[in-house]
Design an enzyme around this catalytic site. Sequence first.
Site, PDB file in Angstrom:
ATOM      1  N   GLY A 229      -5.953   2.019  14.254  1.00 59.69           N
ATOM      2  CA  GLY A 229      -4.938   1.257  13.722  1.00 59.69           C
ATOM      3  C   GLY A 229      -5.476   1.288  12.238  1.00 59.69           C
ATOM      4  N   GLY A 230      -6.477   1.547  11.885  1.00 57.21           N
ATOM      5  CA  GLY A 230      -7.012   2.109  10.615  1.00 57.21           C
ATOM      6  C   GLY A 230      -7.174   0.705   9.826  1.00 57.21           C
TER       7      GLY A 230
ATOM      8  N   HIS B 254      30.128  -8.108   6.611  1.00 56.72           N
ATOM      9  CA  HIS B 254      30.251  -9.240   6.098  1.00 56.72           C
ATOM     10  C   HIS B 254      29.788 -10.535   6.759  1.00 56.72           C
TER      11      HIS B 254
ATOM     12  N   ALA C  73     -17.819  10.337  12.660  1.00 55.05           N
ATOM     13  CA  ALA C  73     -17.732  11.711  12.913  1.00 55.05           C
ATOM     14  C   ALA C  73     -18.363  12.288  11.744  1.00 55.05           C
TER      15      ALA C  73
ATOM     16  N   GLU D 246      -4.546  -8.533 -15.352  1.00 55.62           N
ATOM     17  CA  GLU D 246      -3.920  -7.071 -15.236  1.00 55.62           C
ATOM     18  C   GLU D 246      -4.226  -6.348 -16.608  1.00 55.62           C
TER      19      GLU D 246
ATOM     20  N   VAL E 112      -8.087  -3.533  -7.837  1.00 52.65           N
ATOM     21  CA  VAL E 112      -7.742  -2.436  -8.851  1.00 52.65           C
ATOM     22  C   VAL E 112      -7.601  -1.034  -8.180  1.00 52.65           C
TER      23      VAL E 112
ATOM     24  N   TYR F 216       0.014  -3.952  -6.116  1.00 55.13           N
ATOM     25  CA  TYR F 216       0.345  -4.129  -4.854  1.00 55.13           C
ATOM     26  C   TYR F 216      -0.209  -5.672  -4.148  1.00 55.13           C
ATOM     27  N   ILE F 217      -1.585  -5.300  -4.171  1.00 57.78           N
ATOM     28  CA  ILE F 217      -2.215  -6.211  -3.223  1.00 57.78           C
ATOM     29  C   ILE F 217      -2.552  -7.557  -4.038  1.00 57.78           C
TER      30      ILE F 217
ATOM     31  N   GLY G 217      -3.144  -6.568 -10.899  1.00 59.17           N
ATOM     32  CA  GLY G 217      -1.961  -7.183 -10.596  1.00 59.17           C
ATOM     33  C   GLY G 217      -0.817  -6.013 -10.196  1.00 59.17           C
TER      34      GLY G 217
HETATM   35  P1  FAD Z   1      -6.767   4.399   7.017  1.00 64.07           P
HETATM   36  O1  FAD Z   1      -5.723   3.751   7.635  1.00 64.07           O
HETATM   37  O2  FAD Z   1      -7.657   4.003   6.003  1.00 64.07           O
HETATM   38  O3  FAD Z   1      -7.724   4.889   8.365  1.00 64.07           O
HETATM   39  C1  FAD Z   1      -8.820   5.811   8.291  1.00 64.07           C
HETATM   40  C2  FAD Z   1      -9.497   5.477   9.427  1.00 64.07           C
HETATM   41  O4  FAD Z   1     -10.486   6.443   9.417  1.00 64.07           O
HETATM   42  C3  FAD Z   1     -10.163   4.140   9.487  1.00 64.07           C
HETATM   43  O5  FAD Z   1     -10.014   3.601  10.827  1.00 64.07           O
HETATM   44  C4  FAD Z   1     -11.687   4.660   9.424  1.00 64.07           C
HETATM   45  O6  FAD Z   1     -12.508   3.555  10.218  1.00 64.07           O
HETATM   46  C5  FAD Z   1     -11.477   6.002   9.844  1.00 64.07           C
HETATM   47  N1  FAD Z   1     -12.830   6.631   9.443  1.00 64.07           N
HETATM   48  C6  FAD Z   1     -13.443   7.012   8.253  1.00 64.07           C
HETATM   49  N2  FAD Z   1     -14.419   7.786   7.851  1.00 64.07           N
HETATM   50  C7  FAD Z   1     -14.699   8.331   9.437  1.00 64.07           C
HETATM   51  C8  FAD Z   1     -15.512   8.740   9.980  1.00 64.07           C
HETATM   52  N3  FAD Z   1     -16.390   9.581   9.494  1.00 64.07           N
HETATM   53  N4  FAD Z   1     -15.339   9.091  11.553  1.00 64.07           N
HETATM   54  C9  FAD Z   1     -14.695   8.296  12.205  1.00 64.07           C
HETATM   55  N5  FAD Z   1     -13.549   7.544  11.590  1.00 64.07           N
HETATM   56  C10 FAD Z   1     -13.593   7.721  10.296  1.00 64.07           C
HETATM   57  N6  FAD Z   1       0.875   0.544   3.304  1.00 64.07           N
HETATM   58  C11 FAD Z   1       1.969   0.306   3.508  1.00 64.07           C
HETATM   59  O7  FAD Z   1       2.853   1.498   3.675  1.00 64.07           O
HETATM   60  N7  FAD Z   1       2.635  -1.062   3.619  1.00 64.07           N
HETATM   61  C12 FAD Z   1       2.043  -2.170   3.284  1.00 64.07           C
HETATM   62  O8  FAD Z   1       2.403  -3.208   3.453  1.00 64.07           O
HETATM   63  C13 FAD Z   1       0.816  -2.118   3.002  1.00 64.07           C
HETATM   64  N8  FAD Z   1      -0.020  -3.034   2.844  1.00 64.07           N
HETATM   65  C14 FAD Z   1      -1.472  -2.862   2.696  1.00 64.07           C
HETATM   66  C15 FAD Z   1      -2.352  -4.110   2.385  1.00 64.07           C
HETATM   67  C16 FAD Z   1      -3.479  -3.882   2.039  1.00 64.07           C
HETATM   68  C17 FAD Z   1      -4.400  -5.386   2.029  1.00 64.07           C
HETATM   69  C18 FAD Z   1      -4.176  -2.712   2.135  1.00 64.07           C
HETATM   70  C19 FAD Z   1      -5.660  -2.613   1.812  1.00 64.07           C
HETATM   71  C20 FAD Z   1      -3.278  -1.584   2.229  1.00 64.07           C
HETATM   72  C21 FAD Z   1      -2.083  -1.588   2.540  1.00 64.07           C
HETATM   73  N9  FAD Z   1      -1.256  -0.284   2.760  1.00 64.07           N
HETATM   74  C22 FAD Z   1       0.115  -0.786   3.139  1.00 64.07           C
HETATM   75  C23 FAD Z   1      -1.927   0.886   2.657  1.00 64.07           C
HETATM   76  C24 FAD Z   1      -2.181   1.487   4.035  1.00 64.07           C
HETATM   77  O9  FAD Z   1      -3.046   0.609   4.972  1.00 64.07           O
HETATM   78  C25 FAD Z   1      -2.689   2.823   4.064  1.00 64.07           C
HETATM   79  O10 FAD Z   1      -1.585   3.625   3.281  1.00 64.07           O
HETATM   80  C26 FAD Z   1      -2.915   3.550   5.226  1.00 64.07           C
HETATM   81  O11 FAD Z   1      -3.485   2.536   6.188  1.00 64.07           O
HETATM   82  C27 FAD Z   1      -3.245   4.787   5.064  1.00 64.07           C
HETATM   83  O12 FAD Z   1      -3.582   5.305   6.441  1.00 64.07           O
HETATM   84  P2  FAD Z   1      -4.631   6.688   6.757  1.00 64.07           P
HETATM   85  O13 FAD Z   1      -4.366   6.781   8.263  1.00 64.07           O
HETATM   86  O14 FAD Z   1      -4.486   7.521   5.694  1.00 64.07           O
HETATM   87  O15 FAD Z   1      -5.988   5.992   6.600  1.00 64.07           O
HETATM   88  P1  NAD Z   2      -2.452  -0.699  -7.144  1.00 63.85           P
HETATM   89  O1  NAD Z   2      -2.819   0.593  -7.932  1.00 63.85           O
HETATM   90  O2  NAD Z   2      -1.199  -1.274  -6.571  1.00 63.85           O
HETATM   91  O3  NAD Z   2      -2.825  -1.756  -8.485  1.00 63.85           O
HETATM   92  C1  NAD Z   2      -3.825  -1.795  -8.857  1.00 63.85           C
HETATM   93  C2  NAD Z   2      -3.872  -2.489 -10.281  1.00 63.85           C
HETATM   94  O4  NAD Z   2      -5.091  -2.755 -10.753  1.00 63.85           O
HETATM   95  C3  NAD Z   2      -2.780  -1.760 -11.550  1.00 63.85           C
HETATM   96  O5  NAD Z   2      -1.668  -2.479 -12.044  1.00 63.85           O
HETATM   97  C4  NAD Z   2      -3.894  -1.514 -12.578  1.00 63.85           C
HETATM   98  O6  NAD Z   2      -3.200  -1.438 -13.529  1.00 63.85           O
HETATM   99  C5  NAD Z   2      -4.915  -2.625 -12.508  1.00 63.85           C
HETATM  100  N1  NAD Z   2      -6.128  -2.417 -12.842  1.00 63.85           N
HETATM  101  C6  NAD Z   2      -6.949  -1.270 -12.988  1.00 63.85           C
HETATM  102  N2  NAD Z   2      -7.997  -1.561 -13.266  1.00 63.85           N
HETATM  103  C7  NAD Z   2      -8.018  -2.739 -13.706  1.00 63.85           C
HETATM  104  C8  NAD Z   2      -9.057  -3.535 -14.495  1.00 63.85           C
HETATM  105  N3  NAD Z   2     -10.443  -3.123 -14.855  1.00 63.85           N
HETATM  106  N4  NAD Z   2      -8.731  -4.780 -14.797  1.00 63.85           N
HETATM  107  C9  NAD Z   2      -7.464  -5.349 -14.240  1.00 63.85           C
HETATM  108  N5  NAD Z   2      -6.693  -4.706 -13.716  1.00 63.85           N
HETATM  109  C10 NAD Z   2      -6.776  -3.579 -13.287  1.00 63.85           C
HETATM  110  O7  NAD Z   2      -3.722  -1.145  -6.284  1.00 63.85           O
HETATM  111  P2  NAD Z   2      -4.114  -2.254  -4.945  1.00 63.85           P
HETATM  112  O8  NAD Z   2      -3.123  -3.481  -5.399  1.00 63.85           O
HETATM  113  O9  NAD Z   2      -5.460  -2.394  -5.149  1.00 63.85           O
HETATM  114  O10 NAD Z   2      -3.648  -1.266  -3.709  1.00 63.85           O
HETATM  115  C11 NAD Z   2      -3.850  -0.325  -3.174  1.00 63.85           C
HETATM  116  C12 NAD Z   2      -2.969   0.655  -2.705  1.00 63.85           C
HETATM  117  O11 NAD Z   2      -2.658   0.351  -1.499  1.00 63.85           O
HETATM  118  C13 NAD Z   2      -1.431   0.638  -3.408  1.00 63.85           C
HETATM  119  O12 NAD Z   2      -1.609   1.567  -4.395  1.00 63.85           O
HETATM  120  C14 NAD Z   2      -0.700   0.956  -2.215  1.00 63.85           C
HETATM  121  O13 NAD Z   2      -0.768   2.499  -2.194  1.00 63.85           O
HETATM  122  C15 NAD Z   2      -1.351   0.319  -0.794  1.00 63.85           C
HETATM  123  N6  NAD Z   2      -0.628  -0.915  -0.921  1.00 63.85           N
HETATM  124  C16 NAD Z   2       0.679  -0.813  -0.577  1.00 63.85           C
HETATM  125  C17 NAD Z   2       1.124  -2.034  -0.061  1.00 63.85           C
HETATM  126  C18 NAD Z   2       2.801  -1.923   0.344  1.00 63.85           C
HETATM  127  O14 NAD Z   2       3.397  -1.007   0.599  1.00 63.85           O
HETATM  128  N7  NAD Z   2       3.345  -3.202   0.220  1.00 63.85           N
HETATM  129  C19 NAD Z   2       0.658  -3.362  -0.085  1.00 63.85           C
HETATM  130  C20 NAD Z   2      -0.844  -3.228  -0.618  1.00 63.85           C
HETATM  131  C21 NAD Z   2      -1.418  -2.334  -0.829  1.00 63.85           C
END
Ligand code: FAD
Ligand code: NAD
Length: 465
Positions: A40-41, A444, A119, A206, A271, A186-187, A184
């Site tokens: 699930g990553g 509607h 890996a 931010e 960030v 996404y997260i 400030g």
């Molecule tokens: P990942 O999900 O990061 O998976 C990579 C996997 O590779 C991991 O399980 C890791 O353990 C494994 N791995 C790494 N190195 C190795 C190795 N050497 N050997 C074996 N396995 C390894 N995106 C959205 O679209 N909607 C959201 O609402 C959203 N919310 C988010 C909220 C948060 C708090 C965070 C942190 C991220 C969010 N994201 C969201 C972003 C989303 O999680 C990522 O874009 C997505 O998980 C990327 O998928 P991926 O498969 O590229 O990598």
């Molecule tokens: P982000 O890129 O969304 O936001 C980072 C923010 O930190 C930016 O506004 C930037 O200007 C600010 N920043 C950078 N350096 C700073 C500093 N030194 N001091 C103060 N502010 C600073 O990154 P994130 O919120 O960490 O999320 C990471 C990624 O995860 C996103 O880019 C997105 O791809 C993914 N994500 C997606 C969702 C979703 O789809 N709903 C939710 C969470 C995360």
Amino acid sequence: MADMTCQLLVIGAGPGGYVAAIRAGQLGVDTVIVDDRKPGGTCLNIGCIPSKALIHAADEYFLLREAAGGRAIPGVTAGAPALDWPRVVDWKDGIVNRLNNGVTGLLKRARVKLVAGRARFLDGKTVEVDGETGNQRITAESVVIATGSVPVELPMLPFGGKVISSEEALSLDAPPARLALVGGGYIGVELGTAFAKAGSAVTIVEATDRILPLYDADLVRPVAARLETLGVEILTGAKAKGLAGEDRDLLVEAVDGSERRIGADIVLVTVGRRPLTEGWGREELVLDMDGAFVRVDEQCRTAMRGVYAIGDLVGEPMLAHKAMAQGEMVAEIVAGERRAFDKRAIPAVCFTDPEIVSVGLSPEAAKAQGIAVKLGSFPFQANGRAMTLHRDDGFVRVVARADDHLVLGIQAVGAGVAELAAAFSLALEMGACLEDVAGTVHAHPTQGEAFQEAAMRALGHALHV
Ligand code: FAD
Ligand code: NAD
């Protein structure tokens, strides 16, 4: 452990990797996937799913508090609500667990072998997996690297103690009394809103001149207004300098150079995320890079034959659904199909309050490309469904080419609009014109009618505004 050979080896079982493996398995490709974490990553274990669970729990608690304070729909009242955070976190972990098992089951059904371990490439066709029961070599005809991304760490605020990343924020014992968020985006704004609703005093620091700089100012305005009513303090143009003093306050430098200390029990640094390009033996391969990302072409091929890369590792947008779409495509290419990544629309949704959706070009992006556009926007204040939901802030906006009315982009901000992403993406992917959207009978009363009305407005004949 016995060495293995396979047709396809997938490194990383996040949304990119596990989808690639399932699809390859469905197509009869002998596939192995490796991860040392439950399948699930980031998304499933410490990202999308757990964060949305906590956001929803905080929403429910907040609504009860509003009702208890006489601020809900007139006539709806409640006694003082209670919040048992450890039970909320357990509920969230239960959802993650169910989905972990679900993905494991899907891999099994597709006859994919799941190997637990880390890996590391020995060469372009061979990896060594460092697992709990020893080392194992896996040799494959093709490899998909899907190692994802990790949080960016600030040198002056290294993770540890009260300075945490989003991963730890999803499993706290209790909402911190005082939470300072650095970043400030996404997260920061999603989790900042949730913790504010759960009772924390939240400050967002931010660096740029507004929160959510990725989205245009009109879309962000209702979110900023809501944060203000929730009592969240937003410091823009501000930079975190580190922790200071006996209480380890967060030291922040304002845009004018003045410094301020923010008392905080937890400092959550959000960030951005960076692609995970180390720890898997990249140095054994000859890959081209695109800045911090691994460079790939429109088929997710790297510079090495038979080595593909997908997901957060290969660039923006770093979103789960982009990773999944690339994973599915690569699996089909490995199985011999002709595919290229030519999506017209990858939706972006911000699960703030209200939610933001953006698909395709914003008005500014269209202008920057020199495209003459027609715009139509419809406010939820004029939408009956929004009124019945007791939330009428926000709007839907459509951006279309001026000459042939082809829809180029759709954006919305409003309570619950995340679900409109499906209709918006479909319209773009199918090449809809304003007339198609305006001529579709929308049910509607629904918020979707605002989409139809925005298209009608761009055509000069909105009915309800
Ligand atoms: P990942 O999900 O990061 O998976 C990579 C996997 O590779 C991991 O399980 C890791 O353990 C494994 N791995 C790494 N190195 C190795 C190795 N050497 N050997 C074996 N396995 C390894 N995106 C959205 O679209 N909607 C959201 O609402 C959203 N919310 C988010 C909220 C948060 C708090 C965070 C942190 C991220 C969010 N994201 C969201 C972003 C989303 O999680 C990522 O874009 C997505 O998980 C990327 O998928 P991926 O498969 O590229 O990598
Ligand atoms: P982000 O890129 O969304 O936001 C980072 C923010 O930190 C930016 O506004 C930037 O200007 C600010 N920043 C950078 N350096 C700073 C500093 N030194 N001091 C103060 N502010 C600073 O990154 P994130 O919120 O960490 O999320 C990471 C990624 O995860 C996103 O880019 C997105 O791809 C993914 N994500 C997606 C969702 C979703 O789809 N709903 C939710 C969470 C995360």
